[in-house]
Write a protein that holds these residues in place. Sequence first.
Motif, PDB file in Angstrom:
ATOM      1  N   UNK A  60      25.494  33.991   5.010  1.00 30.88           N
ATOM      2  CA  UNK A  60      25.625  34.824   3.974  1.00 30.88           C
ATOM      3  C   UNK A  60      26.889  34.289   3.025  1.00 30.88           C
ATOM      4  N   UNK A  61      26.766  34.779   1.749  1.00 30.35           N
ATOM      5  CA  UNK A  61      27.730  34.336   0.758  1.00 30.35           C
ATOM      6  C   UNK A  61      29.096  35.267   1.094  1.00 30.35           C
ATOM      7  N   UNK A  62      30.342  34.291   1.047  1.00 32.68           N
ATOM      8  CA  UNK A  62      31.485  34.640   1.425  1.00 32.68           C
ATOM      9  C   UNK A  62      31.944  36.002   0.645  1.00 32.68           C
TER      10      UNK A  62
ATOM     11  N   UNK B  37      27.605  45.581  -4.669  1.00 34.42           N
ATOM     12  CA  UNK B  37      26.878  44.747  -4.200  1.00 34.42           C
ATOM     13  C   UNK B  37      25.444  45.288  -3.715  1.00 34.42           C
ATOM     14  N   UNK B  38      24.285  44.432  -3.564  1.00 33.32           N
ATOM     15  CA  UNK B  38      23.087  44.931  -2.849  1.00 33.32           C
ATOM     16  C   UNK B  38      23.293  44.748  -1.324  1.00 33.32           C
ATOM     17  N   UNK B  39      23.214  45.866  -0.738  1.00 27.23           N
ATOM     18  CA  UNK B  39      23.481  45.705   0.800  1.00 27.23           C
ATOM     19  C   UNK B  39      22.192  45.804   1.564  1.00 27.23           C
ATOM     20  N   UNK B  40      22.050  44.776   2.318  1.00 24.53           N
ATOM     21  CA  UNK B  40      21.021  44.720   3.332  1.00 24.53           C
ATOM     22  C   UNK B  40      21.217  45.703   4.657  1.00 24.53           C
ATOM     23  N   UNK B  41      20.957  46.900   4.516  1.00 22.96           N
ATOM     24  CA  UNK B  41      21.343  47.956   5.728  1.00 22.96           C
ATOM     25  C   UNK B  41      20.537  47.317   6.939  1.00 22.96           C
ATOM     26  N   UNK B  42      19.527  46.945   7.058  1.00 17.85           N
ATOM     27  CA  UNK B  42      18.684  46.880   8.281  1.00 17.85           C
ATOM     28  C   UNK B  42      19.416  45.550   8.983  1.00 17.85           C
ATOM     29  N   UNK B  43      19.905  44.747   8.145  1.00 18.73           N
ATOM     30  CA  UNK B  43      20.671  43.513   9.031  1.00 18.73           C
ATOM     31  C   UNK B  43      21.824  44.158   9.332  1.00 18.73           C
ATOM     32  N   UNK B  44      22.565  44.749   8.426  1.00 19.58           N
ATOM     33  CA  UNK B  44      24.142  45.463   8.763  1.00 19.58           C
ATOM     34  C   UNK B  44      24.032  46.304   9.961  1.00 19.58           C
ATOM     35  N   UNK B  45      22.980  47.231   9.981  1.00 14.93           N
ATOM     36  CA  UNK B  45      23.155  48.144  11.002  1.00 14.93           C
ATOM     37  C   UNK B  45      22.977  47.384  12.402  1.00 14.93           C
ATOM     38  N   UNK B  46      22.018  46.341  12.341  1.00 14.15           N
ATOM     39  CA  UNK B  46      21.601  45.741  13.667  1.00 14.15           C
ATOM     40  C   UNK B  46      22.958  44.823  14.020  1.00 14.15           C
ATOM     41  N   UNK B  47      23.575  44.130  13.073  1.00 15.00           N
ATOM     42  CA  UNK B  47      24.875  43.507  13.511  1.00 15.00           C
ATOM     43  C   UNK B  47      25.789  44.371  14.028  1.00 15.00           C
ATOM     44  N   UNK B  48      26.238  45.313  13.288  1.00 10.22           N
ATOM     45  CA  UNK B  48      27.183  46.285  13.835  1.00 10.22           C
ATOM     46  C   UNK B  48      26.798  46.977  15.150  1.00 10.22           C
ATOM     47  N   UNK B  49      25.509  47.356  15.556  1.00  6.73           N
ATOM     48  CA  UNK B  49      25.209  48.004  16.737  1.00  6.73           C
ATOM     49  C   UNK B  49      25.426  46.715  18.074  1.00  6.73           C
ATOM     50  N   UNK B  50      25.139  45.588  17.585  1.00  6.51           N
ATOM     51  CA  UNK B  50      25.410  44.691  18.545  1.00  6.51           C
ATOM     52  C   UNK B  50      26.789  44.586  18.817  1.00  6.51           C
ATOM     53  N   UNK B  51      27.567  44.518  17.734  1.00  5.92           N
ATOM     54  CA  UNK B  51      29.058  44.645  17.765  1.00  5.92           C
ATOM     55  C   UNK B  51      29.721  45.805  18.816  1.00  5.92           C
ATOM     56  N   UNK B  52      29.219  46.733  18.143  1.00  7.37           N
ATOM     57  CA  UNK B  52      29.366  47.830  19.157  1.00  7.37           C
ATOM     58  C   UNK B  52      29.170  47.958  20.533  1.00  7.37           C
ATOM     59  N   UNK B  53      27.947  47.457  20.692  1.00  8.84           N
ATOM     60  CA  UNK B  53      27.285  47.313  22.316  1.00  8.84           C
ATOM     61  C   UNK B  53      28.286  46.284  22.970  1.00  8.84           C
ATOM     62  N   UNK B  54      29.038  45.528  22.316  1.00  8.62           N
ATOM     63  CA  UNK B  54      29.904  44.330  22.888  1.00  8.62           C
ATOM     64  C   UNK B  54      31.138  44.979  23.472  1.00  8.62           C
TER      65      UNK B  54
END
Length: 267
Positions: A40-42, A211-228
């Motif tokens: 992902x772009x910085x 920015x154009x936000x990829x919400x599906x990716x962002x929600x999945x990534x965040x959900x994994x972090x919260x699970x962690x």
Amino acid sequence: MDVLQILGYLSALLIGIVLGLIGGGGSILTVPILVYLLYINPVTATAYSLFVVGTTALVGAIKNLKKGLIDIKTAIVFSIPAFIAVYLTRKYLVPAIPDTLFSLGDFIVTKNIAIMIFFALIMLIAAITMIRDKKKTTTKEEKIKFNYPLILIEGAVVGVLTGIVGAGGGFLIIPALVLFAKLPMKKAVATSLLIIAIKSLIGFIGDIQNLDIEWNFLILFSSLSVAGIFIGIWLNNFIDGKKLKKGFGWFVLVMGIYIILKESIFK
């Protein structure tokens, strides 16, 4: 999906686990994971990091709020300059940075390279803070006496740094709460999570407009972090997070040096 991308999603879980175990530091890994493992772009990565960090910190803040560990007034006083600074940074400052900054011979310093090197420097500071770990550990309650000028300055500085690199800045916030608001360490750590959540999520609002936000990716990534986080909290029953903190600090130090070398010498 290649091996690096799979590692990227697994690392989202690691971010939460680290936060759950040692109470901070995990968010400093978010941008490198997004950039080097998920391609992902910085600039976009720092925006996504704000959402991940904000969401994850909010979960921790709610948990601490139920325990009565958060000083709401202190959080509000510190958050106001912080969230104003982070919003303005994401909305106006970051988009205003030119794509090409300057060149040194054949080496061209771009916006993306500058952001990653600056982020690496913040990682080095955070790592040294974790390795030294000389924070005040008293649990003694003192009358809260705000040093408003210093709190405003500190909040604004943390807001700008958060806006540029997308990290929570807990290693800057916690000492400020201890020194300037006289909070005991346990309350300072808990209150910092609420401040991080507020300023990170408000800063992300500035990115939604740019920015154009990829919400599906962002929600999945965040959900994994919260699970962690919940895994990390559970592991706290068996592992002393404080003992892991110094080791994690060394890991962050190595990562920071790696990023500087990769973005400058081996680019």
